[in-house]
Design a protein around this motif. Structure first.
Motif, PDB file in Angstrom:
ATOM      1  N   ALA A 101       0.822  -1.216   0.000  1.00 48.19           N
ATOM      2  CA  ALA A 101       0.000   0.000   0.000  1.00 48.19           C
ATOM      3  C   ALA A 101       0.856   1.267   0.000  1.00 48.19           C
ATOM      4  N   VAL A 102       1.803   1.325  -0.921  1.00 48.16           N
ATOM      5  CA  VAL A 102       2.701   2.470  -1.030  1.00 48.16           C
ATOM      6  C   VAL A 102       2.270   3.327  -2.218  1.00 48.16           C
ATOM      7  N   THR A 103       2.142   4.621  -1.954  1.00 47.76           N
ATOM      8  CA  THR A 103       1.688   5.536  -2.996  1.00 47.76           C
ATOM      9  C   THR A 103       2.856   6.301  -3.623  1.00 47.76           C
ATOM     10  N   GLU A 104       2.553   6.918  -4.758  1.00 45.43           N
ATOM     11  CA  GLU A 104       3.526   7.764  -5.440  1.00 45.43           C
ATOM     12  C   GLU A 104       3.981   8.891  -4.511  1.00 45.43           C
ATOM     13  N   ARG A 105       3.068   9.440  -3.773  1.00 48.00           N
ATOM     14  CA  ARG A 105       3.389  10.526  -2.847  1.00 48.00           C
ATOM     15  C   ARG A 105       4.377  10.064  -1.768  1.00 48.00           C
ATOM     16  N   GLN A 106       4.170   8.870  -1.242  1.00 51.92           N
ATOM     17  CA  GLN A 106       5.095   8.341  -0.223  1.00 51.92           C
ATOM     18  C   GLN A 106       6.489   8.132  -0.805  1.00 51.92           C
ATOM     19  N   ILE A 107       6.554   7.693  -2.051  1.00 48.40           N
ATOM     20  CA  ILE A 107       7.860   7.507  -2.700  1.00 48.40           C
ATOM     21  C   ILE A 107       8.538   8.862  -2.894  1.00 48.40           C
ATOM     22  N   SER A 108       7.789   9.865  -3.327  1.00 46.54           N
ATOM     23  CA  SER A 108       8.353  11.210  -3.494  1.00 46.54           C
ATOM     24  C   SER A 108       8.883  11.746  -2.171  1.00 46.54           C
ATOM     25  N   GLN A 109       8.118  11.522  -1.116  1.00 47.49           N
ATOM     26  CA  GLN A 109       8.553  11.983   0.208  1.00 47.49           C
ATOM     27  C   GLN A 109       9.804  11.240   0.654  1.00 47.49           C
ATOM     28  N   ALA A 110       9.836   9.933   0.435  1.00 51.85           N
ATOM     29  CA  ALA A 110      11.014   9.142   0.811  1.00 51.85           C
ATOM     30  C   ALA A 110      12.241   9.606   0.025  1.00 51.85           C
ATOM     31  N   TYR A 111      12.035   9.950  -1.250  1.00 51.56           N
ATOM     32  CA  TYR A 111      13.143  10.466  -2.059  1.00 51.56           C
ATOM     33  C   TYR A 111      13.697  11.748  -1.432  1.00 51.56           C
ATOM     34  N   CYS A 112      12.816  12.627  -1.032  1.00 50.90           N
ATOM     35  CA  CYS A 112      13.243  13.887  -0.399  1.00 50.90           C
ATOM     36  C   CYS A 112      13.990  13.634   0.903  1.00 50.90           C
ATOM     37  N   GLU A 113      13.701  12.524   1.535  1.00 50.92           N
ATOM     38  CA  GLU A 113      14.348  12.186   2.797  1.00 50.92           C
ATOM     39  C   GLU A 113      15.588  11.321   2.598  1.00 50.92           C
ATOM     40  N   GLY A 114      15.974  11.113   1.330  1.00 50.77           N
ATOM     41  CA  GLY A 114      17.243  10.444   1.055  1.00 50.77           C
ATOM     42  C   GLY A 114      17.164   9.071   0.419  1.00 50.77           C
ATOM     43  N   ALA A 115      15.975   8.546   0.198  1.00 44.11           N
ATOM     44  CA  ALA A 115      15.841   7.237  -0.447  1.00 44.11           C
ATOM     45  C   ALA A 115      15.894   7.434  -1.957  1.00 44.11           C
ATOM     46  N   CYS A 116      17.092   7.393  -2.518  1.00 42.59           N
ATOM     47  CA  CYS A 116      17.306   7.740  -3.930  1.00 42.59           C
ATOM     48  C   CYS A 116      17.487   6.525  -4.829  1.00 42.59           C
ATOM     49  N   SER A 117      17.241   5.337  -4.324  1.00 42.21           N
ATOM     50  CA  SER A 117      17.374   4.137  -5.155  1.00 42.21           C
ATOM     51  C   SER A 117      16.235   3.174  -4.830  1.00 42.21           C
ATOM     52  N   LEU A 118      16.043   2.205  -5.713  1.00 43.43           N
ATOM     53  CA  LEU A 118      15.005   1.211  -5.468  1.00 43.43           C
ATOM     54  C   LEU A 118      15.320   0.414  -4.201  1.00 43.43           C
ATOM     55  N   ARG A 119      16.596   0.143  -3.980  1.00 40.55           N
ATOM     56  CA  ARG A 119      16.993  -0.574  -2.763  1.00 40.55           C
ATOM     57  C   ARG A 119      16.613   0.223  -1.517  1.00 40.55           C
ATOM     58  N   ALA A 120      16.864   1.523  -1.552  1.00 40.46           N
ATOM     59  CA  ALA A 120      16.523   2.374  -0.405  1.00 40.46           C
ATOM     60  C   ALA A 120      15.013   2.420  -0.200  1.00 40.46           C
ATOM     61  N   LEU A 121      14.262   2.467  -1.295  1.00 38.18           N
ATOM     62  CA  LEU A 121      12.797   2.452  -1.170  1.00 38.18           C
ATOM     63  C   LEU A 121      12.326   1.126  -0.583  1.00 38.18           C
ATOM     64  N   ARG A 122      12.936   0.041  -1.006  1.00 35.84           N
ATOM     65  CA  ARG A 122      12.566  -1.277  -0.487  1.00 35.84           C
ATOM     66  C   ARG A 122      12.821  -1.336   1.013  1.00 35.84           C
ATOM     67  N   GLU A 123      13.951  -0.825   1.444  1.00 35.54           N
ATOM     68  CA  GLU A 123      14.282  -0.855   2.866  1.00 35.54           C
ATOM     69  C   GLU A 123      13.355   0.035   3.686  1.00 35.54           C
ATOM     70  N   ARG A 124      12.992   1.181   3.111  1.00 38.99           N
ATOM     71  CA  ARG A 124      12.189   2.149   3.861  1.00 38.99           C
ATOM     72  C   ARG A 124      10.696   1.862   3.800  1.00 38.99           C
ATOM     73  N   LEU A 125      10.198   1.520   2.589  1.00 37.86           N
ATOM     74  CA  LEU A 125       8.757   1.398   2.399  1.00 37.86           C
ATOM     75  C   LEU A 125       8.283  -0.018   2.062  1.00 37.86           C
ATOM     76  N   GLY A 126       9.214  -0.883   1.706  1.00 40.12           N
ATOM     77  CA  GLY A 126       8.828  -2.232   1.304  1.00 40.12           C
ATOM     78  C   GLY A 126       8.503  -2.354  -0.167  1.00 40.12           C
ATOM     79  N   VAL A 127       8.723  -1.285  -0.932  1.00 43.91           N
ATOM     80  CA  VAL A 127       8.433  -1.294  -2.370  1.00 43.91           C
ATOM     81  C   VAL A 127       9.256  -2.385  -3.052  1.00 43.91           C
ATOM     82  N   ALA A 128       8.600  -3.169  -3.906  1.00 44.17           N
ATOM     83  CA  ALA A 128       9.230  -4.241  -4.687  1.00 44.17           C
ATOM     84  C   ALA A 128       9.831  -5.319  -3.784  1.00 44.17           C
ATOM     85  N   GLY A 129       9.327  -5.447  -2.590  1.00 46.22           N
ATOM     86  CA  GLY A 129       9.837  -6.453  -1.674  1.00 46.22           C
ATOM     87  C   GLY A 129       9.019  -7.739  -1.655  1.00 46.22           C
TER      88      GLY A 129
END
Length: 78
Positions: free
Chosen positions: A8-36
């Motif tokens: 249940a991860v939205t585009e907005r959450q990914i944009s926010q995570a990017y602003c907070e330093g999650a600049c790769s798919l791996r970082a998004l996976r660790e932070r939000l569970g995207v593609a996990g």
């Protein structure tokens, strides 16, 4: 818009995570569970990251601070 249905991860959450330093798919996976889980959202998540990077580059070129663009897409689950 939902990018990752499994977590249940939205585009907005990914944009926010990017602003907070999650600049790769791996970082998004660790932070939000995207593609996990099933991984079907990986390409869409990469697209969102690419748009964030492009917006940040455009803002840097204009001399302004990067501010994520709020999603205009309804994030209500169907």
């Amino acid at each position: 818009m939902y990018v990752c249905i499994c977590n249940a991860v939205t585009e907005r959450q990914i944009s926010q995570a990017y602003c907070e330093g999650a600049c790769s798919l791996r970082a998004l996976r660790e932070r939000l569970g995207v593609a996990g889980c099933c991984g079907r959202c990986a390409s869409c998540a990469r697209d969102v990251l690419g748009r964030c990077k492009a917006e940040q580059a455009a803002e840097a070129a204009s001399g302004n601070d990067f501010v994520p663009t709020p999603s205009t897409v309804d994030e209500t689950p169907a």
